[in-house]
Scaffold this motif. Sequence first.
Motif, short mmCIF file in Angstrom:
data_model
loop_
_atom_site.label_atom_id
_atom_site.label_comp_id
_atom_site.label_asym_id
_atom_site.label_seq_id
_atom_site.Cartn_x
_atom_site.Cartn_y
_atom_site.Cartn_z
N VAL A 173 -13.09 10.96 13.40
CA VAL A 173 -13.71 12.29 13.43
C VAL A 173 -13.11 13.10 14.57
O VAL A 173 -13.11 12.66 15.72
N ILE A 174 -12.61 14.29 14.26
CA ILE A 174 -11.93 15.12 15.24
C ILE A 174 -12.83 16.31 15.62
O ILE A 174 -13.26 17.06 14.74
N PRO A 175 -13.13 16.50 16.89
CA PRO A 175 -13.89 17.69 17.30
C PRO A 175 -13.09 18.95 16.99
O PRO A 175 -11.89 19.00 17.26
N GLU A 176 -13.75 19.95 16.44
CA GLU A 176 -13.05 21.18 16.07
C GLU A 176 -12.39 21.84 17.27
O GLU A 176 -11.30 22.41 17.16
N LYS A 177 -13.01 21.72 18.44
CA LYS A 177 -12.44 22.35 19.63
C LYS A 177 -11.11 21.73 20.03
O LYS A 177 -10.30 22.36 20.70
N ALA A 178 -10.86 20.47 19.60
CA ALA A 178 -9.60 19.81 19.92
C ALA A 178 -8.44 20.41 19.14
O ALA A 178 -7.28 20.30 19.56
N LEU A 179 -8.71 21.04 18.00
CA LEU A 179 -7.65 21.63 17.19
C LEU A 179 -7.08 22.88 17.82
O LEU A 179 -5.92 23.25 17.56
N GLN B 149 0.84 -1.19 0.00
CA GLN B 149 0.00 0.00 0.00
C GLN B 149 0.88 1.24 0.00
O GLN B 149 1.82 1.35 0.79
N LYS B 150 0.56 2.18 -0.87
CA LYS B 150 1.34 3.40 -0.99
C LYS B 150 0.82 4.47 -0.03
O LYS B 150 -0.35 4.47 0.34
N PHE B 151 1.72 5.39 0.36
CA PHE B 151 1.32 6.50 1.22
C PHE B 151 0.49 7.50 0.41
O PHE B 151 0.74 7.74 -0.78
N CYS B 152 -0.50 8.11 1.04
CA CYS B 152 -1.29 9.15 0.38
C CYS B 152 -1.79 10.14 1.43
O CYS B 152 -1.83 9.84 2.62
N PHE B 153 -2.16 11.33 0.95
CA PHE B 153 -2.72 12.36 1.82
C PHE B 153 -4.24 12.17 1.91
O PHE B 153 -4.91 12.07 0.89
N SER B 154 -4.75 12.13 3.14
CA SER B 154 -6.18 11.97 3.36
C SER B 154 -6.74 13.17 4.11
O SER B 154 -6.08 13.73 4.99
N ASP B 155 -7.97 13.57 3.75
CA ASP B 155 -8.61 14.69 4.44
C ASP B 155 -8.89 14.34 5.90
O ASP B 155 -9.28 13.21 6.21
N LEU B 156 -8.70 15.32 6.77
CA LEU B 156 -9.14 15.15 8.15
C LEU B 156 -10.65 15.34 8.21
O LEU B 156 -11.21 16.21 7.54
N SER B 157 -11.30 14.52 9.02
CA SER B 157 -12.74 14.66 9.24
C SER B 157 -12.94 15.45 10.52
O SER B 157 -12.65 14.97 11.61
N ILE B 158 -13.42 16.70 10.38
CA ILE B 158 -13.55 17.61 11.52
C ILE B 158 -15.02 17.87 11.81
O ILE B 158 -15.79 18.21 10.91
N ASP B 159 -15.41 17.71 13.07
CA ASP B 159 -16.79 17.92 13.51
C ASP B 159 -16.85 19.22 14.32
O ASP B 159 -16.14 19.37 15.31
N ASP B 160 -17.70 20.16 13.88
CA ASP B 160 -17.81 21.45 14.57
C ASP B 160 -19.04 21.54 15.45
O ASP B 160 -19.46 22.63 15.83
N SER B 161 -19.63 20.40 15.80
CA SER B 161 -20.86 20.43 16.61
C SER B 161 -20.60 20.63 18.09
O SER B 161 -21.51 20.88 18.86
N HIS B 162 -19.36 20.45 18.53
CA HIS B 162 -18.96 20.63 19.94
C HIS B 162 -19.63 19.59 20.87
O HIS B 162 -19.66 19.78 22.08
N ASP B 163 -20.12 18.50 20.30
CA ASP B 163 -20.76 17.48 21.12
C ASP B 163 -19.80 16.37 21.53
O ASP B 163 -20.00 15.71 22.54
N GLN B 164 -18.77 16.16 20.74
CA GLN B 164 -17.86 15.05 21.00
C GLN B 164 -16.89 15.39 22.14
O GLN B 164 -16.38 16.51 22.23
N PRO B 165 -16.61 14.40 22.99
CA PRO B 165 -15.60 14.64 24.04
C PRO B 165 -14.19 14.62 23.46
O PRO B 165 -13.95 13.99 22.42
#
Length: 327
Positions: free
Chosen positions: A173-179, A110-126
């Motif tokens: 999925v990454i909560p936006e507040k974590a960034l 498998q080759k390396f590739c760039f993947s989009d981050l999945s960011i959630d801005d709902s502020h519900d995730q811990p």
Amino acid sequence: MAITKSHPGINVSVTSQGKLLPEYDNDEEETSPQTITKYIEAQSGAEFAIQIELQKPFPVHSVKFRLYLDGRSVCSRIVSEAQYAKAKSRVKRTIGSVTSIVAEGRCMIQKFCFSDLSIDDSHDQPVGDRLIDDLKTMGEITLKAYYIDGLKDVLSKPSGSESSKKKILDAGVIPEKALKGRALSHQAGLSAPVNMPYSASGHHTDFKYVDPNKQPFAVVTFKYRSKEALRSLLVIPRSPSPVPLEDRDTSTLTLDESRELLRPKSERDEVTRGIKEEVVQQKSNADKLGTIKRAAEDDDEISFVSSKRRQPRTTFNKHGIETIDLT
């Protein structure tokens, strides 16, 4: 190419779609003679590889290069002194994939590739501590170089493994507040697997580190971001303002632009002025609405007072003394 000051003969770069990716300086990163950090642009879904080039005079020892993607150790390559002796002026190595031995006689690449981050801005995730730690090295390609010696081939028996899948971090999925305002856009991923015959000789290289503490003598880091993120970080300049039509080469104008240019300049200025005035008026209306809204939020009750105040009634008694009625 990224080159450390202490080891100018070792050049490291990132390639994508057969081309070297442009590198941008990272002025905010603390550097040393043994380390260097550059920014590169990541395009979603694009495959990438790390290219290593060693030039004469070659290092005094064999070198082990270990690759880290998003903070996780993925694989390594060794360039031996014997390979220096065979090379005319340089030795090149490319790291662009991981291999998993599925079973004897078959492997998966498998080759390396760039993947989009999945960011959630709902502020519900811990936001957990593990995610915070993972984000510290997210969006980074790091290559560490170690001096080694005592190389020898050791017979080994290949066994079924899918460990290479686990070496690549899947942040989910990454909560936006974590960034916390960090301009992260991508993570390292793997392309679709390709089955290939496994033709290894059943040997691996054994060695020992020259440094007793197993510390690298050079570290190269590439921080990969989208073009929009690089602009927000001021790593690359923002899009320039459009050049006025009268200042452009007429051969580059479209049909509509040519027609616009033929209009009298006074008319074009009038249209531009009208647009600007409309924008200013919209902003003014928005500011007034915001002021009224804030005033309503600050006061629980609004009272209206007449602009005409009632004048007090004045009378005089039989002795001529003035009396003012304040009721």
